[in-house]
Design an enzyme around this catalytic site. Sequence first.
Site, PDB file in Angstrom:
ATOM      1  N   THR A   9       0.961  -1.264  -0.025  1.00 52.81           N
ATOM      2  CA  THR A   9      -0.037  -0.038  -0.109  1.00 52.81           C
ATOM      3  C   THR A   9       0.936   1.388   0.124  1.00 52.81           C
ATOM      4  O   THR A   9       1.913   1.358   0.647  1.00 52.81           O
ATOM      5  CB  THR A   9      -0.777   0.022   1.222  1.00 52.81           C
ATOM      6  OG1 THR A   9      -1.811   1.478   1.011  1.00 52.81           O
ATOM      7  CG2 THR A   9      -0.376   0.084   2.835  1.00 52.81           C
ATOM      8  N   ASN A  11      -0.765   3.855   0.899  1.00 49.73           N
ATOM      9  CA  ASN A  11      -1.563   4.934   1.878  1.00 49.73           C
ATOM     10  C   ASN A  11      -0.863   4.671   3.492  1.00 49.73           C
ATOM     11  O   ASN A  11      -1.281   3.888   3.886  1.00 49.73           O
ATOM     12  CB  ASN A  11      -2.878   4.416   1.783  1.00 49.73           C
ATOM     13  CG  ASN A  11      -3.992   5.013   2.539  1.00 49.73           C
ATOM     14  OD1 ASN A  11      -3.677   5.638   3.686  1.00 49.73           O
ATOM     15  ND2 ASN A  11      -5.167   5.323   2.038  1.00 49.73           N
ATOM     16  N   LYS A  14      -3.601   3.854   6.100  1.00 48.75           N
ATOM     17  CA  LYS A  14      -3.690   2.321   6.123  1.00 48.75           C
ATOM     18  C   LYS A  14      -2.707   1.794   6.752  1.00 48.75           C
ATOM     19  O   LYS A  14      -2.825   1.086   7.760  1.00 48.75           O
ATOM     20  CB  LYS A  14      -3.801   1.900   4.846  1.00 48.75           C
ATOM     21  CG  LYS A  14      -4.986   2.123   4.124  1.00 48.75           C
ATOM     22  CD  LYS A  14      -4.973   1.217   2.679  1.00 48.75           C
ATOM     23  CE  LYS A  14      -6.223   1.224   1.775  1.00 48.75           C
ATOM     24  NZ  LYS A  14      -5.903   0.524   0.641  1.00 48.75           N
ATOM     25  N   ASP A  71      -7.731  -3.664  -0.088  1.00 47.39           N
ATOM     26  CA  ASP A  71      -8.486  -2.701  -1.054  1.00 47.39           C
ATOM     27  C   ASP A  71      -9.544  -2.310  -0.137  1.00 47.39           C
ATOM     28  O   ASP A  71     -10.390  -3.573   0.500  1.00 47.39           O
ATOM     29  CB  ASP A  71      -8.954  -3.498  -2.493  1.00 47.39           C
ATOM     30  CG  ASP A  71      -9.362  -2.388  -3.379  1.00 47.39           C
ATOM     31  OD1 ASP A  71      -8.516  -1.433  -3.643  1.00 47.39           O
ATOM     32  OD2 ASP A  71     -10.556  -2.497  -3.644  1.00 47.39           O
ATOM     33  N   PHE A 154      -9.100   8.876   9.112  1.00 45.61           N
ATOM     34  CA  PHE A 154      -8.909   9.523   7.892  1.00 45.61           C
ATOM     35  C   PHE A 154     -10.083   9.126   6.799  1.00 45.61           C
ATOM     36  O   PHE A 154     -11.083   8.607   7.042  1.00 45.61           O
ATOM     37  CB  PHE A 154      -7.550   8.871   7.252  1.00 45.61           C
ATOM     38  CG  PHE A 154      -7.623   7.410   6.765  1.00 45.61           C
ATOM     39  CD1 PHE A 154      -7.753   6.355   7.776  1.00 45.61           C
ATOM     40  CD2 PHE A 154      -7.759   7.007   5.507  1.00 45.61           C
ATOM     41  CE1 PHE A 154      -7.757   5.070   7.364  1.00 45.61           C
ATOM     42  CE2 PHE A 154      -7.990   5.480   5.183  1.00 45.61           C
ATOM     43  CZ  PHE A 154      -7.574   4.659   6.311  1.00 45.61           C
ATOM     44  N   GLY A 155     -10.042   9.669   5.531  1.00 47.39           N
ATOM     45  CA  GLY A 155     -10.813   9.649   4.546  1.00 47.39           C
ATOM     46  C   GLY A 155     -12.261   9.836   4.832  1.00 47.39           C
ATOM     47  O   GLY A 155     -12.609  10.847   5.389  1.00 47.39           O
ATOM     48  N   HIS A 182     -13.616  -2.609   9.596  1.00 46.01           N
ATOM     49  CA  HIS A 182     -13.548  -3.395   8.421  1.00 46.01           C
ATOM     50  C   HIS A 182     -12.100  -4.048   8.315  1.00 46.01           C
ATOM     51  O   HIS A 182     -11.771  -5.016   8.285  1.00 46.01           O
ATOM     52  CB  HIS A 182     -14.031  -2.730   7.306  1.00 46.01           C
ATOM     53  CG  HIS A 182     -13.223  -1.456   6.840  1.00 46.01           C
ATOM     54  ND1 HIS A 182     -13.084  -0.595   8.134  1.00 46.01           N
ATOM     55  CD2 HIS A 182     -12.587  -0.869   6.022  1.00 46.01           C
ATOM     56  CE1 HIS A 182     -12.421   0.577   7.762  1.00 46.01           C
ATOM     57  NE2 HIS A 182     -11.959   0.315   6.560  1.00 46.01           N
TER      58      HIS A 182
HETATM   59  P1  ITT Z   1      -3.528   1.762  -1.945  1.00 49.13           P
HETATM   60  O1  ITT Z   1      -4.331   1.179  -3.035  1.00 49.13           O
HETATM   61  O2  ITT Z   1      -1.991   2.277  -2.234  1.00 49.13           O
HETATM   62  O3  ITT Z   1      -3.537   0.459  -0.550  1.00 49.13           O
HETATM   63  P2  ITT Z   1      -5.438   3.643  -1.674  1.00 49.13           P
HETATM   64  O4  ITT Z   1      -5.756   4.924  -0.672  1.00 49.13           O
HETATM   65  O5  ITT Z   1      -5.791   3.906  -3.169  1.00 49.13           O
HETATM   66  O6  ITT Z   1      -4.147   2.946  -1.242  1.00 49.13           O
HETATM   67  P3  ITT Z   1      -7.638   2.189  -2.100  1.00 49.13           P
HETATM   68  O7  ITT Z   1      -7.839   1.977  -3.278  1.00 49.13           O
HETATM   69  O8  ITT Z   1      -8.193   0.917  -1.158  1.00 49.13           O
HETATM   70  O9  ITT Z   1      -6.757   2.743  -1.355  1.00 49.13           O
HETATM   71  O10 ITT Z   1      -8.817   3.242  -1.467  1.00 49.13           O
HETATM   72  C1  ITT Z   1      -9.541   3.105  -0.174  1.00 49.13           C
HETATM   73  C2  ITT Z   1     -10.326   4.343  -0.095  1.00 49.13           C
HETATM   74  O11 ITT Z   1     -11.568   4.109   1.028  1.00 49.13           O
HETATM   75  C3  ITT Z   1      -9.761   5.651   0.317  1.00 49.13           C
HETATM   76  O12 ITT Z   1     -10.327   6.797  -0.335  1.00 49.13           O
HETATM   77  C4  ITT Z   1      -9.964   5.537   1.742  1.00 49.13           C
HETATM   78  O13 ITT Z   1      -9.868   7.065   2.329  1.00 49.13           O
HETATM   79  C5  ITT Z   1     -11.192   5.226   1.902  1.00 49.13           C
HETATM   80  N1  ITT Z   1     -11.249   4.262   2.913  1.00 49.13           N
HETATM   81  C6  ITT Z   1     -10.655   2.580   3.251  1.00 49.13           C
HETATM   82  N2  ITT Z   1     -10.738   2.595   4.559  1.00 49.13           N
HETATM   83  C7  ITT Z   1     -11.065   3.636   5.326  1.00 49.13           C
HETATM   84  C8  ITT Z   1     -11.217   3.918   6.779  1.00 49.13           C
HETATM   85  O14 ITT Z   1     -10.912   3.098   7.372  1.00 49.13           O
HETATM   86  N3  ITT Z   1     -11.656   5.119   6.932  1.00 49.13           N
HETATM   87  C9  ITT Z   1     -11.986   5.888   6.106  1.00 49.13           C
HETATM   88  N4  ITT Z   1     -11.971   5.938   4.757  1.00 49.13           N
HETATM   89  C10 ITT Z   1     -11.583   4.646   4.335  1.00 49.13           C
END
Ligand code: ITT
Length: 197
Positions: A9, A11, A14, A71, A154-155, A182
Amino acid sequence: MKKKIIFATGNENKMTEIRQILNDPDWDILSMKEAGIEVDVVEDGVTFEENALIKAKAVAACCDAIVLADDSGLEIDYLNGEPGVYSARYAGRDTSYEIKNQMLLDRLRGVPRQERTARFVCAIAAAIPGREPIVVRGTIEGYIGEKPAGENGFGYDPIFYVEDLNCSTAQLTPEEKNARSHRGNALRLIRERISEL
Ligand code: ITT
């Protein structure tokens, strides 16, 4: 001997949660960056599981360790599961979460509580040298609140409210979020499967 695990990842948020949850003295967990691996993965799967596998396999092709990939995303029932696998790309990858969250709140304006149900989904794939890959899924059920709340996480955390707590996942401590999230649920499942190997 410690099991070396590389997490595919980019991110950092994460990665922080992953380290908190998989806090195991027998595991040496490295981010892709720490392992010196740089790959640009095209996440063109249509499910969380497919995308997790795509990421894990792409990074596993560059090393000889167990590679895990996450993911994840937010599914809102009223929006037919949007943003779903497009969660990171919703309204454009570079759009801030303040804006993404406000856009979702706007699309749900006036929608009653019982129709605001949503869940976070996390698929974790493990690519293991010499074995078939493993994929697991963890979820947390909740609903989209009327307004953002909380500073943690986050997010989409500020708009996602946990079903039985009536507060957002951004209002939980990291320990409280990880215990029910999750990602926490999926990582505990994959830890069990890998420990059996
Ligand atoms: P990698 O693919 O490099 O792992 P990414 O950020 O692109 O990183 P994803 O494609 O899996 O990861 O997208 C996950 C999205 O869902 C991202 O926008 C996150 O902010 C959101 N998300 C996932 N888990 C979350 C959480 O625990 N709390 C808030 N938002 C979350």
